[in-house]
Design a protein around this motif. Structure first.
Motif, mmCIF file in Angstrom:
data_model
loop_
_atom_site.group_PDB
_atom_site.id
_atom_site.type_symbol
_atom_site.label_atom_id
_atom_site.label_comp_id
_atom_site.label_asym_id
_atom_site.label_seq_id
_atom_site.Cartn_x
_atom_site.Cartn_y
_atom_site.Cartn_z
ATOM 1 N N ILE A 81 -0.185 -12.035 -4.730
ATOM 2 C CA ILE A 81 0.256 -10.974 -3.813
ATOM 3 C C ILE A 81 0.150 -9.649 -4.550
ATOM 4 C CG2 ILE A 81 2.203 -10.073 -2.509
ATOM 5 C CD1 ILE A 81 3.217 -12.943 -2.269
ATOM 6 N N ASN A 82 -0.461 -8.667 -3.901
ATOM 7 C CA ASN A 82 -0.526 -7.321 -4.456
ATOM 8 C C ASN A 82 -0.247 -6.311 -3.343
ATOM 9 O OD1 ASN A 82 -2.981 -6.735 -3.036
ATOM 10 N ND2 ASN A 82 -4.102 -7.824 -4.626
ATOM 11 N N MET A 83 -0.408 -5.023 -3.611
ATOM 12 C CA MET A 83 -0.099 -4.005 -2.613
ATOM 13 C C MET A 83 -0.960 -4.142 -1.364
ATOM 14 S SD MET A 83 0.641 -0.524 -4.725
ATOM 15 C CE MET A 83 -0.781 -0.597 -5.789
ATOM 16 N N TYR A 84 -2.135 -4.696 -1.507
ATOM 17 C CA TYR A 84 -3.063 -4.748 -0.382
ATOM 18 C C TYR A 84 -3.023 -6.068 0.374
ATOM 19 C CZ TYR A 84 -4.379 -0.502 -2.592
ATOM 20 O OH TYR A 84 -4.314 0.744 -3.147
ATOM 21 N N THR A 85 -2.179 -7.007 -0.037
ATOM 22 C CA THR A 85 -1.990 -8.233 0.747
ATOM 23 C C THR A 85 -0.758 -8.131 1.633
ATOM 24 O OG1 THR A 85 -0.799 -9.274 -1.068
ATOM 25 C CG2 THR A 85 -3.144 -9.759 -0.903
ATOM 26 N N ILE A 86 0.009 -7.043 1.497
ATOM 27 C CA ILE A 86 1.168 -6.828 2.360
ATOM 28 C C ILE A 86 0.657 -6.410 3.733
ATOM 29 C CG2 ILE A 86 3.234 -5.422 2.725
ATOM 30 C CD1 ILE A 86 3.340 -5.067 -0.336
ATOM 31 N N SER A 87 1.262 -6.946 4.771
ATOM 32 C CA SER A 87 0.860 -6.582 6.132
ATOM 33 C C SER A 87 1.009 -5.068 6.324
ATOM 34 C CB SER A 87 1.727 -7.333 7.133
ATOM 35 O OG SER A 87 1.267 -7.127 8.430
ATOM 36 N N GLY A 88 -0.056 -4.391 6.775
ATOM 37 C CA GLY A 88 -0.060 -2.938 6.887
ATOM 38 C C GLY A 88 -0.240 -2.281 5.533
ATOM 39 N N ALA B 173 5.006 4.217 -0.432
ATOM 40 C CA ALA B 173 6.152 3.668 -1.170
ATOM 41 C C ALA B 173 6.300 4.291 -2.554
ATOM 42 C CB ALA B 173 5.995 2.158 -1.311
ATOM 43 N N ASP B 174 7.545 4.455 -2.987
ATOM 44 C CA ASP B 174 7.822 4.906 -4.351
ATOM 45 C C ASP B 174 7.812 3.737 -5.325
ATOM 46 O OD1 ASP B 174 8.092 7.552 -3.581
ATOM 47 O OD2 ASP B 174 10.244 7.352 -3.226
ATOM 48 N N PHE B 175 8.290 2.594 -4.880
ATOM 49 C CA PHE B 175 8.321 1.376 -5.682
ATOM 50 C C PHE B 175 7.802 0.229 -4.830
ATOM 51 C CE2 PHE B 175 11.856 3.971 -7.144
ATOM 52 C CZ PHE B 175 11.674 3.981 -8.512
ATOM 53 N N ILE B 176 7.002 -0.639 -5.426
ATOM 54 C CA ILE B 176 6.583 -1.871 -4.758
ATOM 55 C C ILE B 176 6.754 -3.006 -5.761
ATOM 56 C CG2 ILE B 176 4.689 -3.175 -3.742
ATOM 57 C CD1 ILE B 176 3.550 -0.588 -2.679
ATOM 58 N N LEU B 177 7.505 -4.022 -5.368
ATOM 59 C CA LEU B 177 7.635 -5.195 -6.217
ATOM 60 C C LEU B 177 7.492 -6.448 -5.362
ATOM 61 C CD1 LEU B 177 10.704 -6.666 -6.022
ATOM 62 C CD2 LEU B 177 11.310 -4.507 -7.034
ATOM 63 N N THR B 178 7.052 -7.523 -5.997
ATOM 64 C CA THR B 178 6.911 -8.796 -5.306
ATOM 65 C C THR B 178 7.762 -9.844 -6.010
ATOM 66 O OG1 THR B 178 5.004 -9.532 -6.603
ATOM 67 C CG2 THR B 178 4.540 -8.278 -4.610
ATOM 68 N N VAL B 179 8.258 -10.789 -5.238
ATOM 69 C CA VAL B 179 9.031 -11.905 -5.767
ATOM 70 C C VAL B 179 8.299 -13.173 -5.369
ATOM 71 C CG1 VAL B 179 11.231 -13.116 -5.721
ATOM 72 C CG2 VAL B 179 11.182 -10.620 -5.536
ATOM 73 N N LEU C 192 4.694 -3.654 -9.000
ATOM 74 C CA LEU C 192 3.305 -3.259 -8.771
ATOM 75 C C LEU C 192 3.097 -1.754 -8.774
ATOM 76 C CD1 LEU C 192 2.495 -5.740 -5.875
ATOM 77 C CD2 LEU C 192 2.021 -6.013 -8.311
ATOM 78 N N LYS C 193 4.106 -1.005 -8.323
ATOM 79 C CA LYS C 193 3.944 0.446 -8.252
ATOM 80 C C LYS C 193 5.252 1.127 -8.586
ATOM 81 C CE LYS C 193 2.819 4.268 -5.196
ATOM 82 N NZ LYS C 193 2.487 4.678 -3.834
ATOM 83 N N VAL C 194 5.166 2.171 -9.383
ATOM 84 C CA VAL C 194 6.303 3.026 -9.711
ATOM 85 C C VAL C 194 5.811 4.462 -9.649
ATOM 86 C CG1 VAL C 194 7.995 3.669 -11.458
ATOM 87 C CG2 VAL C 194 7.297 1.296 -11.230
ATOM 88 N N ARG C 195 6.337 5.227 -8.711
ATOM 89 C CA ARG C 195 5.876 6.614 -8.576
ATOM 90 C C ARG C 195 6.381 7.479 -9.731
ATOM 91 N NH1 ARG C 195 3.533 8.930 -4.264
ATOM 92 N NH2 ARG C 195 4.322 7.325 -2.887
ATOM 93 N N ASP C 196 7.643 7.360 -10.089
ATOM 94 C CA ASP C 196 8.223 8.152 -11.170
ATOM 95 C C ASP C 196 8.311 7.277 -12.421
ATOM 96 O OD1 ASP C 196 9.586 9.823 -12.842
ATOM 97 O OD2 ASP C 196 11.282 10.153 -11.498
ATOM 98 N N GLN C 197 7.389 7.433 -13.342
ATOM 99 C CA GLN C 197 7.297 6.583 -14.526
ATOM 100 C C GLN C 197 8.467 6.765 -15.491
ATOM 101 O OE1 GLN C 197 4.762 4.240 -15.266
ATOM 102 N NE2 GLN C 197 4.283 4.520 -13.113
ATOM 103 N N GLU C 198 9.289 7.801 -15.312
ATOM 104 C CA GLU C 198 10.452 7.978 -16.180
ATOM 105 C C GLU C 198 11.563 6.992 -15.835
ATOM 106 O OE1 GLU C 198 11.684 12.035 -16.127
ATOM 107 O OE2 GLU C 198 9.718 12.768 -16.709
ATOM 108 N N LEU C 199 11.576 6.464 -14.607
ATOM 109 C CA LEU C 199 12.624 5.528 -14.190
ATOM 110 C C LEU C 199 12.367 4.120 -14.712
ATOM 111 C CD1 LEU C 199 13.107 6.676 -10.501
ATOM 112 C CD2 LEU C 199 14.593 7.136 -12.450
ATOM 113 N N CYS C 200 11.133 3.651 -14.591
ATOM 114 C CA CYS C 200 10.760 2.319 -15.063
ATOM 115 C C CYS C 200 9.236 2.251 -15.108
ATOM 116 C CB CYS C 200 11.349 1.226 -14.178
ATOM 117 S SG CYS C 200 10.797 1.266 -12.479
#
Length: 94
Positions: free
Chosen positions: A22-29, A37-43, A59-67
């Protein structure tokens, strides 16, 4: 705000009983989620005879200072708590 989005229908990999990752592009829409999205995570819960763990992928973090992006593995202890691991091999070693 937290939104739970489910993946579109996943395909099997190499005809085996394993689904594609699963990645950002397998999510519906997917295009909307990947861009807005600012953050995208999969479980992912892996439950096989020789592999039993939960994998969380950031998978995605917009603000790299947070994580930062990456993967963490968890195994469930008999007491109901989860133990964190850095690799799938550590999960198998238990």
């Amino acid at each position: 705000m937290v939104i739970v989005a489910h993946p579109r229908g996943l395909k099997t990999v190499n005809g085996r009983n394993e689904l594609e990752a699963i990645n950002m592009y397998t999510i519906s829409g997917s295009a909307n989620w990947a861009n807005l999205a600012d953050f995208i995570l999969t479980v992912s819960r892996i439950s096989e005879p020789d592999r039993a763990f939960t994998r969380i992928d950031m998978l995605k973090v917009r603000d790299q200072e947070l994580c930062r992006t990456g993967t963490v593995y968890y195994t469930r202890r008999p007491c109901g708590r989860y133990e964190e691991h850095e690799s799938e091999e550590e999960c198998r070693a238990e």
